[in-house]
Every structure is written in structure tokens, then in C-alpha cells.
Design a protein around this motif. Structure first.
Motif, short mmCIF file in Angstrom:
data_model
loop_
_atom_site.label_atom_id
_atom_site.label_comp_id
_atom_site.label_asym_id
_atom_site.label_seq_id
_atom_site.Cartn_x
_atom_site.Cartn_y
_atom_site.Cartn_z
N GLY A 170 -35.18 29.40 17.82
CA GLY A 170 -34.70 29.30 17.48
C GLY A 170 -33.09 28.79 16.96
O GLY A 170 -32.87 28.14 15.89
N VAL A 171 -32.11 28.95 17.38
CA VAL A 171 -31.07 28.99 17.89
C VAL A 171 -30.69 27.32 17.70
O VAL A 171 -30.41 26.31 17.16
N GLN A 172 -31.55 26.88 18.82
CA GLN A 172 -31.83 25.93 19.18
C GLN A 172 -32.26 24.40 18.29
O GLN A 172 -31.66 23.06 17.83
N SER A 173 -33.45 25.05 18.24
CA SER A 173 -33.43 23.97 16.19
C SER A 173 -32.91 24.08 15.69
O SER A 173 -33.00 23.17 14.62
N LEU A 174 -32.39 25.09 15.08
CA LEU A 174 -31.20 24.82 13.67
C LEU A 174 -30.31 23.80 13.81
O LEU A 174 -29.30 23.17 13.48
N LEU A 175 -29.56 24.37 15.55
CA LEU A 175 -28.37 23.63 15.95
C LEU A 175 -29.15 21.92 15.35
O LEU A 175 -28.03 21.05 14.92
N ILE A 176 -29.86 22.03 16.77
CA ILE A 176 -30.84 19.92 16.49
C ILE A 176 -30.81 19.65 15.31
O ILE A 176 -30.50 18.29 14.37
N ILE A 177 -31.95 20.19 14.28
CA ILE A 177 -31.72 20.04 12.93
C ILE A 177 -30.50 19.89 11.97
O ILE A 177 -30.80 18.59 11.18
N GLY A 178 -30.57 21.19 11.73
CA GLY A 178 -28.74 20.59 11.33
C GLY A 178 -27.97 19.97 11.19
O GLY A 178 -27.28 19.22 10.22
N GLY A 179 -28.02 19.22 13.04
CA GLY A 179 -26.87 18.28 12.73
C GLY A 179 -27.83 17.25 12.41
O GLY A 179 -26.99 16.46 12.05
N ASN A 180 -28.88 16.85 12.41
CA ASN A 180 -29.59 15.37 12.39
C ASN A 180 -28.91 15.15 10.51
O ASN A 180 -29.10 14.08 10.31
N LEU A 181 -29.19 16.65 9.37
CA LEU A 181 -29.18 16.48 8.18
C LEU A 181 -27.57 16.64 7.74
O LEU A 181 -27.25 16.67 6.67
#
Length: 806
Positions: A365-376
């Protein structure tokens, strides 16, 4: 029942990937709008590999883990297949490597569920596993390398195969913390001696990562450790304390560590440096905007414009080609894995497996949020991968090991869940991940729907230029349908040609590097086919081709014969000329000198932008010159011989539109209102509109330059003016004033004036046809950036002789 659910979900996943593979195969034909193309076929190898190893894993799970959760493997399989096809679409060589790693990962999953169903093995050897992981990670300090040849040396390589130890180290830390805390049920924050070993081990891991400058993974370690302490103790102040710690670390890093400074600045205000340090995030947002709701289509977008699209920015690549629907589906699939993982944790028969399942969910969950949030741009960029989706063998293998742990923990037959005195931390954890993913969904919708048009209109959006190579842009024509700007070539190699370069300051350009200017920019929707075509045709082209339909031709009021005459008269002198139909407001001539050749923009663009003569500026509409006594004939028409105050004159100027920007389909100067007479300035367009009132019974027309568009259904359709004609002077007074400025032997009225403010000097000439003129009434303005009334009068005389002698 579990087997049927898993089988049906895998069938749907296979069907989705099959459709994506077909779309990717046909993408070249769709882009070229022709069947005689080189079709994409190599990705079918990847699809077949996915089908084969997914089926084998499916059979193994049915046989060895009959009571497993039936949802998480299909979800992970869908994400991995989706990622595989995306990577293959971006780079075939990396796609082949990803397919190999996917096969290896699924084989590891099969072997693990066959031989390692008893997870106590990991608990018993927790120190050995974590120590080995730390040792291998430490080896990168000595033997580390980077497959790209530059950047952080985070990999170990042998015979062309690279492995990143920090990826499995995440799972090893999860296993260690789960085993350690499971043996200490009553641990509290005050139990410092019990927490010391976890703090030391986690600190050593963080130290290794900070030395390596792998700050993204270090952040994940901090979050994982925090979540473990939170679910073990139930103390919410742990989350608050960690948040404060991370903000403090971010603030310190902003001032002391260059990479953190760059990423924070790029996150807070990327628009200040769109081609430098913020290039990645800007291009990522452009990709999301370009995807819109439905996406460009697999293989039809331009995700390769985003650096590292196969890994760090694969979410942006998916967003561009599958749109908002695709990204929402991807986010929902990730949430399915996380929510089922937390459910597995709550149903776990002992504390070790409960902590282990929660830890795996925390990692994913943390890794998914970091990468998606960074892309957006919801979060700063961290440089981590998207589990199951991004390119990277180490990341993919680690993701499937995490999946194996969840599957093994979920394979519970009749065991009762372990006693859980306080389930609130798990509910809070679920809420945090749900809110985080919902924020990502809302942010993605914001960039795709609300800000999409603004982003795509940016001059640094190369996607527009790429689309222009495949779709014919409409032509710009003069009032006799003589071409001015045209498109030549064939699909895939269309280029814009400018047949009359002297008009470049007015008609502008469309260029892949320098964006758009002039009428090419303001008429872009018509020229690109986004306006004037039926909505059904636009939607069909967007759905099928990911591009607009062919552009529409636009007719201008410009008369190229008169325009050529005016350009030759203005020659090397700096200034502007406008000849207008005083009744209709149609602009017959608009000259701005010096000009430039947009056909040579690729070679001369940088030089032109630095040129002190400002050839890119349309002086006729954007040049603001000292007004001086340019409008003397209109003042005489309004006030006659009586004395007037400055306030009255300013009010009259306001009625003439001197203090507001004219409404016309082209770039104009901003409003230049002032209360000081000595600071009065105006553009040649504003002056000629005022002068037109003397030639047309005191009525000031609405300006027009784009007069018609050639539509598919109705042919040439007249484009309306943006303003309305209105009386500014009484008709009798206007006629009397005009006649008083007709010089002997001249067929037109005229007046010269001089405007001076500081070091800026301009010679004005306004002229027009007299009231008794039987043809179309005309108004003329000449503005010369020099004190040269003689030249201005000569230009007016020769130009009017050309017009009136027709």
C-alpha cells in the motif's frame, strides 16, 4: 467455490489483456489510418507467457492452497499482465526481460506454495534472513552498479543480469518485525528494552539506504516500521510522531541534500522549470491530461515523452493510453488486494501471521501510494516502483513473494482467528489506504478533466505536435482563398508550410518545440478539427484513433495582394500597418515589421526570441505605443473648437476603446488604462478602430480577421465578430471632421501625429475614405517606430492609390 471465483476472475483478466494485445497489434494501422503498415506482433509472446505461467500458478493454488483467498491472485495477475504489455509497448527489449522475470516470479510462487506452506520456517530464521538481506544490500556499497550506467549504484550485476537487494529487503524486514513482535504480545511504547532490537535493525537498514541515496526505499522502511508499531501498540501518537519526523526530515533535507531540494521544488512549483528539473513531473501530468476519460488507446499515445516511463512513471503511461477509466480500474484493483489483505490479517490464526499479512499490506500500500501520488503531483517523487506493474525483476519478484505470503496466510480451514483485543488500528490502516487511493483517484480526475485542456494547450506539450504529424491541419487562406499557411506530406510526416512568411507575426506558427503563436494558436480548434466538425465525428476519431479528425480550412479577411503592397512599403522600417473595412471591421491588411520566416523556426527559434527587434511580436495588435496626438481628427469631431478638460478627453478615449483590449480572434495587448494624459498608449488596432468611425458615420465597427470556416456539413460558414458596432461620434460631426482633413488633390482624409514617452517615439498616421465615397468605407493606420511623417504619408498615398484605383 474459491476455485470457481478465482477461475472466473482470471478469465476476465485474460480477456482484458487479450483485448489490449489486439489493440496494440492494430495501433500502427490506427495511427497511420492505413492497413499497409508494420503491425506489432512481438508482444503476443509476452501475453502467451503470462497465460501459461498464470495458468500453472492457478492450478498449483487450487491443489496446494484450496482455502486461499480467491481474489488477490487474479488481481495481482491482472496488474502484472497489464504492466507487462505496457512495458512491451514502450520498449520491446525491456518487455522481453519483464516477461522472463514474470515467468521466474510465477515459478517461485508455484514452488513456494508447494514446499513452503508452513510459514513458521520464516519465523524461526528471522535473524538469518534479515542479516543476509542486510549483508547483500551492503555489498552494493562496494560492488554496486546501475544498469543505465549512471545514477545510484543500487544493483548487483552478473553476466548482464541485475538484482536490486533493497527490494527483497522490504519483505525481509516485514518478516523480521512480524516474528519479533508476535513473541511480545504485551509490548508498549514504554517497553524500550523490547523495542531496541527492532530500532537498531531498522536503523541499520535505513543507514544503508541513505548512504546509497535510495531515499524512496528508506521512506518505505520508515512507514513499514511505523505501521508495525501502531498495530502492535494501538497508539495513534505513533502516526502523528512519524508524520512530524518525516516533515522535519523533509525540511532538513530540503536545505542540506540536493536531490531532496530538487524534488521538493519540483513538487511545490514544477511550472517554474518545466524543461529542467521538473520535466518529469510536467510530462507526467501532460500524459494524464492527454489520456482524458477514455485514453488515447494502447500503442497510440506518446508515453515515451515521460522519462523512465517503464518504471517510475508507468502509471502516467497507463493513464495516457487507457484514460481515467483505466487508472480508476488500476487503483480499484490495488485496493482490492489491500482490503483483502487486511481481511486476511484479521482472520489469521496467530499473531505472527496477522502481523505478517498486515506488514505485506503496508509494504504494497505504501509503495503504491508513493508512486501513484508522485506521478500525479499529490506527493513528491520518490523513485520507487509500482508493485506488480513497473519494470524491474527485483520489484516483480518481491511483489509475488509478498503475494505468496498473503495466499499462504489466507489458506485457513477451520482455525479460529487469533484473539484481537483492539481491532481499531487495522480499521484505521484500512481507512488511511482507502483515503490515499481515493485522493489519487480524485487528483487523477482533476488533471484529466478539470485541468486537461489548459495542460494540453501548453507550448511544451509535444503530444500536440506528434498528433499534427498524423492528422492534416486545416489551411489558412486569404479572402480570395489564396493559401497562406498549408500542410503538406502524408500521414506520419505532415509538416506545416508558410507560403507568405511576411505575415508570420500575424498568422504565427505551430511548432513541436516552440509551440504555437498568432492565428495558428487562436484558431487552433478549427485548424485541428476540434471545432466546426460534428461532435459524433470528433468522438469517433478520439475513440478510434486517439486524435481529432482532419482540420478545417479558415478564411481570413486579409487580401494578399494589398498585404504584399503594404509589406513592400513598410520594408525595413519597424512598425505596423492596418487597413480595415470601416463598416464591417474586416482587416484587409495587417503588417508588422520586422517579420521572420516560420519555415526556419527550427534553426532560428532561439535567436528570434533573443532578438532586440522583437520580430515575433505582432506590433499591429500587441505593440503599445505613445498615443500623442494621433487621434486629433476624432477629438475635433467630438469637441469641435471648444476647450475640453483632461477628464473629458480621457472619458472620450474610453468610449473609443483605448483603455480596453479589442475583442478579436488573435492575441492582443492587455488593457492599458491610465489616468495620466502623458502616459497614454494604444495599439495600432485600437487606433484604426477609432479612425474607422470617421469613415463610417461615427460608428466604430467590431474587428474581424477570421471570417469563415469550411465545414464538412455546411461548407463555408461565416464566423461572427466577438463585439458589436456602436456609435462613438455623431454622424454629422464625423463627416464634417473627416472632410476637414482631406488634403487638396487627395481622395482620402488623413492626419499625422507624433507620440513620445521617454525614449519611445512613434509616428502615427490615420486616414480613411471620405463620407461621399461610394465604395466600401476604409480606415488606415500607420505606426512607425521613428520620427518620419514623410514616410508615413508616402505609405498611405501609395496604399490608397492601390486600393481606390481598383
Amino acid at each position: 467455490m474459491n476455485n470457481q471465483v478465482q477461475s472466473r476472475l482470471l478469465q476476465w483478466a485474460a480477456f482484458f489483456l487479450f483485448l489490449q494485445s489486439i489493440i496494440l497489434t492494430l495501433a500502427p494501422a490506427v495511427r497511420e489510418r492505413a492497413w499497409d503498415v508494420d503491425y506489432r506482433l512481438s508482444h503476443w509472446v509476452g501475453f502467451l507467457i503470462w497465460c501459461l505461467f498464470t495458468y500453472l500458478a492457478h492450478r498449483a493454488l487450487i491443489h496446494f492452497l484450496p482455502e486461499r483467498d480467491p481474489y488477490i491472485f487474479p488481481a495481482a495477475a491482472l496488474l502484472s499482465g497489464w504492466g507487462l504489455l505496457t512495458v512491451w509497448r514502450l520498449d520491446e527489449s525491456f518487455g522481453a526481460k519483464q516477461a522472463a522475470w514474470l515467468g521466474i516470479s510465477l515459478v517461485v510462487l508455484i514452488l513456494a506454495v508447494r514446499y513452503l506452506r508452513n510459514l513458521s520456517f520464516f519465523k524461526n530464521y528471522k535473524y538469518l534472513f534479515l542479516s543476509g538481506g542486510l549483508f547483500i544490500t551492503a555489498l552494493t556499497l562496494i560492488f554496486g552498479t546501475n544498469p543505465m550506467g549512471v545514477g545510484p549504484r543500487l544493483w548487483l550485476g552478473l553476466w548482464g543480469v541485475y538484482f536490486q537487494p533493497s527490494e527483497p529487503l522490504k519483505i525481509l524486514l516485514v518478516i523480521y518485525l512480524s516474528a519479533y513482535l508476535a513473541d511480545r504480545i504485551n509490548i508498549r511504547l514504554s517497553s524500550l528494552p523490547l523495542l531496541v532490537p527492532t530500532l537498531v535493525v531498522t536503523g541499520v537498514a535505513l543507514l544503508l539506504l541513505v548512504v546509497q541515496r535510495d531515499l524512496g526505499t528508506a521512506s518505505i522502511f520508515i512507514f513499514i516500521f511505523t505501521i508495525f508499531l501502531f498495530i502492535a501498540t494501538g497508539r495513534r501518537r505513533i502516526l502523528i510522531g512519524t508524520g512530524v519526523f518525516l516533515l522535519t526530515a523533509l525540511l532538513i533535507g530540503y536545505f542540506l541534500i540536493d536531490i531532496i531540494y530538487i524534488r521538493v521544488v519540483g513538487w511545490l512549483n514544477p511550472w517554474d522549470d518545466p524543461t529542467g528539473n521538473s520535466y518529469q513531473i510536467i510530462q507526467s501530468l501532460l500524459a494524464v491530461a492527454n489520456g482524458g476519460v477514455l485514453g488515447r488507446g494502447m500503442g497510440i499515445g506518446s508515453p515515451l515523452l515521460v522519462p523512465v516511463a517503464i518504471s517510475d512513471f508507468i502509471f502516467a503511461a497507463i493513464a495516457e493510453e487507457t484514460g481515467l477509466f483505466g487508472t480508476l480500474g488500476l487503483i480499484a484493483t490495488i485496493w482490492l488486494i489491500l482490503s483483502r489483505g487486511l481481511t486476511i490479517a484479521l482472520r489469521a490464526p496467530d499473531n505472527f501471521r496477522r502481523y505478517l499479512a498486515a506488514g505485506v499490506v503496508a509494504y504494497l500500500g505504501v509503495q503504491s501510494l508513493l508512486i501513484i501520488g508522485g506521478n500525479l503531483r499529490l506527493l513528491p517523487l520518490t523513485g520507487v516502483t509500482l508493485p506488480f506493474v513497473s519494470y524491474g525483476g527485483s520489484s516483480l519478484l518481491t511483489s509475488f513473494i509478498a503475494l505468496y505470503l498473503l495466499l499462504a496466510i489466507s489458506n485457513v480451514e477451520d482455525d479460529e482467528p487469533a484473539l484481537l483485543p483492539n481491532p481499531i488500528p487495522y480499521s484505521i490502516l484500512a481507512g488511511i489506504f482507502a483515503l490515499g487511493l481515493a485522493a489519487c483517484a480524485v487528483t487523477g480526475s482533476w488533471w484529466a478533466l478539470v485541468r486537461g485542456d489548459d495542460l494540453l494547450a501548453r507550448t511544451d506539450n509535444a503530444r500536440r505536435a506528434i498528433a499534427d504529424r498524423y492528422v492534416s491541419r486545416g489551411e489558412i487562406l486569404d479572402n480570395n482563398n489564396q493559401p497562406i499557411n498549408i500542410t503538406t506530406g502524408e500521414s506520419g510526416s505532415y509538416i506545416r508550410e508558410y507560403l507568405y512568411p511576411e505575415l508570420a507575426p500575424i498568422t504565427g506558427y505551430t511548432h513541436p518545440v516552440y509551440g504555437q503563436a498568432g492565428l495558428e494558436a487562436s484558431l487552433d480548434d478549427y485548424l485541428r478539427g476540434l471545432q466546426g466538425n460534428p461532435n459524433s465525428l470528433i468522438l469517433w476519431n478520439q475513440l478510434l484513433y486517439g486524435t481529432p479528425p482532419s482540420g478545417l480550412d479558415v478564411r481570413l479577411s486579409i487580401d494578399l495582394d494589398l498585404q504584399s503592397r503594404a509589406d513592400s512599403l513598410l520594408s525595413i522600417h519597424r512598425g505596423a500597418i492596418i487597413l480595415m473595412n470601416a463598416e464591417t471591421g474586416e482587416i484587409l491588411v495587417m503588417a508588422s515589421h520586422p517579420a521572420y520566416d516560420p519555415n526556419k523556426l527550427s534553426e532560428e527559434g532561439d535567436t528570434l526570441s533573443q532578438d532586440e527587434d522583437s520580430p515575433l511580436l505582432n506590433r499591429a495588435t500587441q505593440g503599445i505605443y505613445p498615443l500623442g496626438d494621433a487621434l486629433l481628427p476624432l477629438i475635433k469631431a467630438q469637441f469641435g473648437e471648444r476647450i475640453y478638460s483632461d477628464a473629458e478627453l480621457l472619458s472620450f478615449y474610453d468610449s473609443l476603446g483605448i483603455f480596453r483590449s479589442p475583442l478579436i480572434t488573435m492575441p492582443v495587448a492587455a488593457n492599458n488604462a491610465t489616468d495620466e494624459m502623458e502616459d497614454l498608449r494604444a495599439s495600432p488596432l485600437q487606433v484604426v478602430l477609432a479612425a474607422a468611425a470617421l469613415s463610417h458615420q461615427g460608428v466604430m465597427p467590431a474587428p474581424r480577421i477570421a471570417t469563415a470556416v469550411n465545414t464538412l456539413e455546411q461548407g463555408w460558414v461565416v464566423l461572427p465578430a466577438f463585439d458589436e458596432p456602436h456609435e462613438v461620434i455623431q454622424a454629422a460631426a464625423a463627416s464634417e471632421a473627416a472632410l476637414s482633413f482631406v488634403k487638396e488633390g487627395k481622395a482620402y482624409w488623413g492626419s499625422t501625429g507624433l507620440g513620445v514617452i521617454n525614449k519611445t517615439t512613434v509616428t502615427w498616421l490615420i486616414a480613411g475614405t471620405p463620407p461621399e465615397w461610394q465604395g466600401a468605407p476604409l480606415a488606415l493606420v500607420v505606426a512607425l517606430e521613428e520620427d518620419n511623417a514623410q514616410l508615413a504619408e508616402r505609405i498611405s498615398e501609395l496604399l490608397f492609390s492601390s486600393v481606390l484605383g481598383r
